[in-house]
Design an enzyme around this catalytic site. Sequence first.
Site, short mmCIF file in Angstrom:
data_model
loop_
_atom_site.label_atom_id
_atom_site.label_comp_id
_atom_site.label_asym_id
_atom_site.label_seq_id
_atom_site.Cartn_x
_atom_site.Cartn_y
_atom_site.Cartn_z
CE LYS A 253 -1.15 4.09 -11.70
NZ LYS A 253 -1.18 3.09 -13.47
CD GLU B 299 -2.35 1.08 -9.87
OE1 GLU B 299 -2.67 -0.06 -11.36
OE2 GLU B 299 -1.19 1.53 -9.62
NE ARG C 239 0.77 -7.06 -6.87
CZ ARG C 239 0.17 -6.52 -7.90
NH1 ARG C 239 0.50 -6.05 -8.73
NH2 ARG C 239 -0.24 -5.93 -7.20
CG ASN D 165 -4.83 -3.75 -12.22
OD1 ASN D 165 -3.63 -3.29 -12.88
ND2 ASN D 165 -4.43 -3.49 -10.97
CG ASP E 40 -3.35 -4.12 -7.70
OD1 ASP E 40 -3.28 -5.29 -8.31
OD2 ASP E 40 -2.91 -3.09 -8.62
NE ARG F 58 -3.65 -7.18 -9.53
CZ ARG F 58 -2.63 -6.59 -10.41
NH1 ARG F 58 -3.37 -8.00 -11.69
NH2 ARG F 58 -2.59 -6.09 -10.51
NE ARG G 266 9.59 1.57 -8.80
CZ ARG G 266 10.00 0.96 -9.76
NH1 ARG G 266 9.98 2.14 -11.85
NH2 ARG G 266 11.46 0.84 -10.28
CE LYS H 274 -1.20 5.35 -7.92
NZ LYS H 274 -0.93 3.46 -7.43
#
Length: 318
Positions: free
Chosen positions: A125, A281, A225, A283, A273, A210, A233, A160
Amino acid sequence: MHLLFIADPLETFKIAKDTTFAMMREAQRRSHTLAVCEPSQLSWRSGARVHAQVRELTLTGRADDWFTAQPPRPAALADFDAVLMRKDPPFDSEYFYATHLLEQAEREGARVFNKPRALRDHPEKLAIMEFAQFSAPTLVTRDAQEIRAFHAEHQDIILKPLDGMGGMGIFRVGPDGLNLGSITETLNRHGAQTVMVQKFLPEIVQGDKRVLLIGGEPVPYCLARIPQGSEVRGNLAAGGKGVAQPLSEQDWRIARALAPILHARGLLLAGVDVIGACVTEINVTSPTCFQEIHAQTGYDVARRFIDALEDAAASPGR
């Protein structure tokens, strides 16, 4: 090549969608040999090399009993052609300690992907701070008053924890501020824990995309997503629907800016993301979505990844 995968227990894999399984399957298809261990099986003692209790692995091609494995044996990580760190988050103290063991293994000659130091330097993050030109308005703080001021400015926000995964612990607070105080107390533990707060991006209805970066180059398809029903979410683990699609012009712009920087630091694989035009984000621990993209577009992401792994393992440095 002889490959060692450091991962979660094999018994927990959902092979119909698991990216580590897709990597293993493509590697075995090329006649590479596979071994596996868990982070808890890493150890080091003075005068010796970092080693693990590893199991040699063969994929059966069946859906149920999908692997066979030999009994555990001790093996030095430096004796493998490549070591792939694929343990899922959270990035907790044990994960942190594992990266130090892996870095020692590198000093002994092991080739580790992603690079342990890069894993430590890019918390998933907080890594967006370096690329603020692509991110939504964001606040990282323990201070409840700062969070209230951020909400007053932006009205609709997402809160978050920094160590969550799969959408865990994500809250949305709208203009009425309902439950902002209790949500803040829950996440920051009365000022003891740091929280990330971001302006809510309504483009989430088109999906949390993603975008995969492999070997310093973007994969041309992403997985959007998409939240379902009243859910905010998009994470697949939270019930989001995964829809593969070509990268947009903005996705390409972001990916081309980040890919060479992250690759130069030893991140063979990263997942960025993107919601709307904003990075939320980065990842690096165990990016996923290989199988969903392949199934929907025909683009074989695992093949692309193993190509990059073979090139990286054969090169003298990266």
